[in-house]
Scaffold this motif. Structure first.
Motif, mmCIF file in Angstrom:
data_model
loop_
_atom_site.group_PDB
_atom_site.id
_atom_site.type_symbol
_atom_site.label_atom_id
_atom_site.label_comp_id
_atom_site.label_asym_id
_atom_site.label_seq_id
_atom_site.Cartn_x
_atom_site.Cartn_y
_atom_site.Cartn_z
ATOM 1 N N ASP B 153 -15.357 6.362 14.883
ATOM 2 C CA ASP B 153 -15.551 4.951 15.259
ATOM 3 C C ASP B 153 -15.043 4.682 16.671
ATOM 4 O O ASP B 153 -15.666 3.958 17.448
ATOM 5 C CB ASP B 153 -14.855 4.025 14.260
ATOM 6 C CG ASP B 153 -15.759 3.686 13.081
ATOM 7 O OD1 ASP B 153 -17.002 3.885 13.219
ATOM 8 O OD2 ASP B 153 -15.251 3.246 12.034
ATOM 9 N N ARG B 156 -17.492 6.124 19.129
ATOM 10 C CA ARG B 156 -18.700 5.284 19.220
ATOM 11 C C ARG B 156 -18.451 4.117 20.166
ATOM 12 O O ARG B 156 -19.332 3.703 20.902
ATOM 13 C CB ARG B 156 -19.098 4.787 17.833
ATOM 14 C CG ARG B 156 -20.342 3.902 17.859
ATOM 15 C CD ARG B 156 -20.972 3.791 16.507
ATOM 16 N NE ARG B 156 -20.012 3.310 15.503
ATOM 17 C CZ ARG B 156 -20.330 3.159 14.225
ATOM 18 N NH1 ARG B 156 -21.530 3.482 13.793
ATOM 19 N NH2 ARG B 156 -19.432 2.709 13.373
ATOM 20 N N ASP B 200 -25.842 18.383 19.339
ATOM 21 C CA ASP B 200 -26.366 17.061 19.687
ATOM 22 C C ASP B 200 -27.038 16.363 18.515
ATOM 23 O O ASP B 200 -27.760 15.393 18.700
ATOM 24 C CB ASP B 200 -27.320 17.193 20.881
ATOM 25 C CG ASP B 200 -26.576 17.730 22.100
ATOM 26 O OD1 ASP B 200 -25.519 17.173 22.449
ATOM 27 O OD2 ASP B 200 -27.008 18.751 22.661
ATOM 28 N N ASP B 201 -26.759 16.864 17.319
ATOM 29 C CA ASP B 201 -27.320 16.258 16.107
ATOM 30 C C ASP B 201 -26.362 15.163 15.637
ATOM 31 O O ASP B 201 -25.219 15.452 15.272
ATOM 32 C CB ASP B 201 -27.462 17.360 15.046
ATOM 33 C CG ASP B 201 -28.186 16.877 13.817
ATOM 34 O OD1 ASP B 201 -28.840 15.817 13.888
ATOM 35 O OD2 ASP B 201 -28.097 17.559 12.775
ATOM 36 N N PRO B 202 -26.781 13.884 15.678
ATOM 37 C CA PRO B 202 -25.824 12.821 15.368
ATOM 38 C C PRO B 202 -25.330 12.854 13.916
ATOM 39 O O PRO B 202 -26.070 13.230 13.015
ATOM 40 C CB PRO B 202 -26.598 11.533 15.653
ATOM 41 C CG PRO B 202 -28.008 11.923 15.843
ATOM 42 C CD PRO B 202 -28.093 13.396 16.052
ATOM 43 N N PRO B 204 -24.542 11.204 10.471
ATOM 44 C CA PRO B 204 -25.139 10.047 9.804
ATOM 45 C C PRO B 204 -24.196 8.835 9.814
ATOM 46 O O PRO B 204 -22.997 8.991 9.569
ATOM 47 C CB PRO B 204 -25.362 10.527 8.366
ATOM 48 C CG PRO B 204 -25.261 11.999 8.398
ATOM 49 C CD PRO B 204 -24.532 12.396 9.629
ATOM 50 N N ASN B 205 -24.745 7.674 10.098
ATOM 51 C CA ASN B 205 -24.047 6.378 10.073
ATOM 52 C C ASN B 205 -23.053 6.168 11.212
ATOM 53 O O ASN B 205 -22.559 5.070 11.390
ATOM 54 C CB ASN B 205 -23.313 6.134 8.745
ATOM 55 C CG ASN B 205 -24.257 6.245 7.582
ATOM 56 O OD1 ASN B 205 -25.418 5.847 7.696
ATOM 57 N ND2 ASN B 205 -23.811 6.813 6.492
ATOM 58 N N GLU B 207 -23.537 7.855 14.436
ATOM 59 C CA GLU B 207 -24.288 8.018 15.682
ATOM 60 C C GLU B 207 -23.443 8.601 16.810
ATOM 61 O O GLU B 207 -23.612 8.262 17.968
ATOM 62 C CB GLU B 207 -24.945 6.687 16.122
ATOM 63 C CG GLU B 207 -25.828 6.054 15.051
ATOM 64 C CD GLU B 207 -26.823 7.014 14.426
ATOM 65 O OE1 GLU B 207 -27.459 7.798 15.154
ATOM 66 O OE2 GLU B 207 -26.940 7.016 13.175
ATOM 67 N N VAL B 208 -22.497 9.439 16.443
ATOM 68 C CA VAL B 208 -21.818 10.232 17.471
ATOM 69 C C VAL B 208 -22.182 11.694 17.208
ATOM 70 O O VAL B 208 -22.538 12.061 16.092
ATOM 71 C CB VAL B 208 -20.286 10.052 17.457
ATOM 72 C CG1 VAL B 208 -19.915 8.605 17.678
ATOM 73 C CG2 VAL B 208 -19.695 10.568 16.153
ATOM 74 N N THR B 209 -22.111 12.509 18.236
ATOM 75 C CA THR B 209 -22.540 13.900 18.089
ATOM 76 C C THR B 209 -21.328 14.828 18.055
ATOM 77 O O THR B 209 -20.256 14.473 18.546
ATOM 78 C CB THR B 209 -23.432 14.311 19.270
ATOM 79 O OG1 THR B 209 -22.656 14.234 20.473
ATOM 80 C CG2 THR B 209 -24.647 13.421 19.385
ATOM 81 N N GLN B 212 -19.695 15.113 21.372
ATOM 82 C CA GLN B 212 -18.781 14.017 21.724
ATOM 83 C C GLN B 212 -17.440 14.154 21.010
ATOM 84 O O GLN B 212 -16.384 13.901 21.598
ATOM 85 C CB GLN B 212 -19.404 12.669 21.348
ATOM 86 C CG GLN B 212 -20.527 12.235 22.268
ATOM 87 C CD GLN B 212 -21.174 10.974 21.747
ATOM 88 O OE1 GLN B 212 -21.699 10.959 20.630
ATOM 89 N NE2 GLN B 212 -21.151 9.909 22.526
#
Lengths: 252, 567
Positions: B153, B156, B200-202, B204-205, B207-209, B212
């Motif tokens: 979180d 994000r 680079d696959d985010p 789920p829910n 939206e960070v990779t 990151q």
């Protein structure tokens, strides 16, 4: 030829862990040497001479050793564990895990053999003239394979889970067997001459032949029609289909 | 306190650049000193090999998943049994020994420090409860942050200070030493029966990779000035073709500037992440590619994760890979969900030399260690008990020291292995200095434990010393590998804080070791933002109360606390 006779000195109340009683251990030893070997009574190590009257006649290699046990050894566990040759005759009942991990030679029990007789046996032969407890020739807790070779014959009845995780060898039950014989077996052969219930669940390989009545079949086998084995007609089932098994189950 | 003099020691102490020098070592009050009086106890090493006490930077010795391994493997608990003595409690188990044997086994091999490589914060109390009962060795643990809602979180919202504040708080809550990242994002995806496919696959829910997550945690790690770098188990572990992900992961931390004299990132058990090919049928080793990268770059370190043939119990926070293993091998499987933090899985398996897949894995570990020129960059580990139990370290050492030993081992391994790996063409044989680096000194340096007196024998260091029954001058380690193995398996002496704990391979005393952990601080505004979010998450999602969550001081025996500030 070397003959060793063991007679218990007392009625054992606490079970004795007697994995030292094997032809391999006793071969060429005197009564004194054998008497100095240790068996655990509960958590107490005790020399065999305190537990048994020991007589030794002759001296020989393991293959020519015969151990005869007379008297009440119904609380003596693990007799013949890991033996590779020779002979043990128990005139009476034995406690659990007789002939565990045995690789060769023979054991005869004239009375009742408690659970886990011949667990993870690799070779040799065990004959039980009376009844047998649970898990005949099975794998102990967590083992992927039970018996992988050799032969166990029970002249009386056996209780549940005969040959659980069986991977090889042969088990013959002349009487009845409890529920789920051959559960999770991956090889080997089980012949039950009497009745049994729910044979061969989770079986992937191996053979189970039931000559008596099967009370209930697990609904995981495919009926392949009638087939004759040793001149007797059976209904042949293949499964367990839920684990892609190709085990063969013959039911009269 | 007592004084001790070790005379005629042939010492290898790479941190102080001592290479096989014959010297005496003086010990006073549990520390190495320059000299001592005449009244000291004397051990005559008589030209035998002397190392600093072994340090293991990556092992699984304590915590809930180790215990799940014990529960699901009664067969394992029947191996290596030894009754209690007046000094020791009973030993049971090979891949998942009982708690006491965990400490005895390390000490018998001359190891005196071991770091548990994965502590979920929610279950940290269990880890420390086991630490409390593991005798002799010093311990520490790395705390998991890889699929944590608090971390994701904050990422994000691009709030690096809040990530750092949570890491500081999480390390304190779990009494941990460093930041562990396992299959970043994958543990959260596993909650939905999925995995992350690449960097680079985010998730789920969120939206960070994974990229990151690694990047932010690496930066937070340096902001907090932590002694250890981030400790990373890459994505796509255990899949043929995963080496490309591994090489990409290496690059992520290339421009991270470490605040201390150490690597920017430690990548663990890279053997499992150096696989080429597209599927099991054409799997091959890319150990050479990984080693090539290691030779060109200085920002990272790795450990081998060497495979040992025989029984293993795999346990990891990488939930999805364990499901795949259990399905593939029809093995037992335990799955764990750590609420807002991660997943986990335990699966017992067995490595067979007849399998070329296992053969390739065996070869890759050795390739990594032998093709990487700088011995400081590759640690010797088996990722105990994932690649094999730690009691096999001496065997792995002999494979590194002797080509003849490798050839003997290779004769039993499936032929296809050698078409798919380069192990048969490697001639390098490591020496005693290299092995000292790979089994203690580099472990200590990478963990940031040198200043705590671990992994070396300089003045002021902890008097953790191993004496092995072997004379380096008279032993040809390239040929006499059986002798080497026997000597390393049972130390002639293990000395812990100046006291003899092992003599002739037998435990003689069982003092309790220390537990190391890190207390770091973030700016108070970031801490306040983080606490508001954390309290909200406890209120809404956790099954436990905030007040019951943090490990209390009572659970941490002989604590040594590193306090570090924000930069």
């Amino acid at each position: 030829m070397q003959k060793i006779t063991l007679v218990p000195k007392e009625q054992f109340k606490i079970s004795i862990e007697a994995e030292t009683i094997t032809p391999d251990n006793f071969a060429g030893k005197s009564a004194q040497d054998i008497g100095a070997m240790i068996a655990y009574e509960g958590n107490t190590p005790r020399p065999l001479s305190e537990l048994f009257d020991i007589t030794v006649d002759g001296s020989a290699d393991a293959a020519d050793v015969k151990i005869e046990i007379n008297g009440n050894v119904a609380r003596v566990k693990r007799i013949g564990e890991g033996m590779s040759a020779g002979e043990i005759v128990v005139n009476g009942d034995v406690d659990m895990r007789c002939g565990a991990l045995m690789r060769g030679g023979s054991i005869t029990v004239t009375g009742y053999a408690d659970s886990w007789v011949g667990r993870e046996m690799r070779g040799g032969e065990i004959t039980v003239k009376g009844n047998a407890g649970f898990y005949v020739g099975a794998g102990y807790r967590g083992e992927p394979c039970g018996m992988t070779g050799g032969k166990i014959t029970v002249f009386g009845n056996a209780r549940d889970y005969v040959g659980e995780h069986l991977c090889g060898g042969e088990i013959i039950i002349k009487g009845n067997a409890g529920i789920l014989p051959g559960v999770s077996n991956k090889g080997g052969k089980i012949i039950i001459e009497g009745d049994t219930d729910m044979p061969g669940s989770e079986m992937t390989k191996g053979t189970i032949i039931v000559k008596g009545t099967v009370t209930e079949m697990m609904p995981v086998y495919q009926n392949e029609g009638i087939e004759t084995v040793d001149g007797v007609e059976y209904t042949k089932y293949v499964g367990d289909v839920t684990v892609d098994g190709v085990g063969e189950l013959f039911v009269k | 306190m007592s004084e001790l003099l070790i005379k005629n020691a042939v010492v290898y102490d790479p941190i102080n650049k001592v290479n096989g020098e014959k010297m005496d070592i003086a010990v006073k009050d549990g520390k190495i000193v320059d000299s001592i009086g005449n009244g000291a106890d004397v051990i005559d090493a008589a030209g035998r090999l002397v190392y600093p006490g072994g340090v293991d930077a990556h092992t699984h010795i304590a915590g809930s998943k180790v215990n799940i391994g014990r529960i699901m493997r009664p067969d394992d608990s029947r191996l290596n049994n030894k009754p209690r003595t007046k000094i020791t409690r009973p030993y049971t188990g090979y891949t998942v020994p009982n708690v006491y044997a965990m400490g005895y086994g390390y000490a018998e091999m001359g190891y005196t420090t071991a770091f548990e490589a994965a502590i979920p914060i929610l279950k940290a109390r269990h880890t420390h409860e086991e630490f409390e009962e593991i005798p002799i060795i010093d311990k520490g643990g790395l705390t998991l942050f890889s699929s944590n809602w608090m971390v994701m979180d904050a990422i994000r919202e691009d709030d690096l200070d809040r990530v750092a504040a949570y890491v500081a708080w999480g390390l304190e809550a779990s009494r941990g030493w460093g930041v562990k990242i396992v299959n970043p994002g994958g543990g959260e995806a596993w909650g939905f029966g999925k995995n992350v496919a690449g960097l680079d696959d985010p998730v789920p829910n969120f939206e960070v990779t994974p990229r990151q997550i690694i990047r932010y945690l690496a930066e937070a790690n340096e902001k907090l000035n932590l002694p250890h770098s981030i400790h990373l188990h890459c994505n796509n572990l255990g899949k043929p073709g995963n080496y490309t992900t591994t090489l990409e992961t290496f690059d992520i931390c290339k421009d991270i500037k470490p605040k201390r004299d150490r690597q920017a990132v430690h990548l663990t058990h890279i053997q499992f992440n150096s696989w080429g090919g597209n599927h099991w049928g054409d799997m091959e080793s890319k150990g050479d590619e990984i080693a090539k990268y290691m030779n060109k770059n200085d920002h990272l370190t790795i450990d081998m994760g060497q495979l040992v043939f025989g029984s293993a119990t795999t346990m990891t926070a990488d939930g999805p890979v364990q499901y795949a293993n259990a399905k593939l091998l029809k093995a037992r499987w335990a799955n764990g969900d750590v609420e807002l933090e991660d997943a986990s899985g335990v699966t017992p398996l067995s490595y067979h030399p007849e399998s070329y897949i296992h053969g390739i894995m065996w070869a890759i570990g050795l390739e990594l260690a032998l093709l990487t020129e700088d011995p400081w960059k590759v640690l010797m580990t088996t990722d105990h008990p994932n690649g094999g139990p730690y009691v096999n370290y001496p065997d792995v050492v002999t494979l590194l020291m002797s080509k003849k030993k490798r050839e003997e081992a290779m004769a039993k391994i499936a032929d296809l292995t050698f078409e798919r790996t380069s192990i048969a063409t490697i001639d390098r044989e490591l020496d005693w200095y290299d092995i000292a680096i790979k089994t203690r000194s580099a472990h200590s340096k990478i963990l940031g434990m040198v200043e705590y007196g671990k992994g070396h024998l300089g003045v002021g260091a902890d008097a953790d010393i191993a004496i092995y029954d072997l004379k380096p001058d008279e032993t040809d380690s390239t040929i006499e590998y059986e002798k080497v193995k026997a000597a390393l398996r049972r130390a002639a002496y293990t000395i812990k804080d100046g006291a003899i704990v092992v003599k002739d391979g037998e435990i003689t005393a069982t003092p309790m070791g220390r537990t190391y952990w890190v207390k770091s601080t973030a700016p108070s505004d970031a801490h306040d933002r983080m606490m508001a979010d954390l309290k909200m998450k406890f209120k809404n999602y956790y099954s436990v109360n905030f007040a019951n969550y943090m490990v209390q001081d009572e659970y941490v025996h002989n604590p040594v606390i590193e306090e570090c500030g924000y930069a």
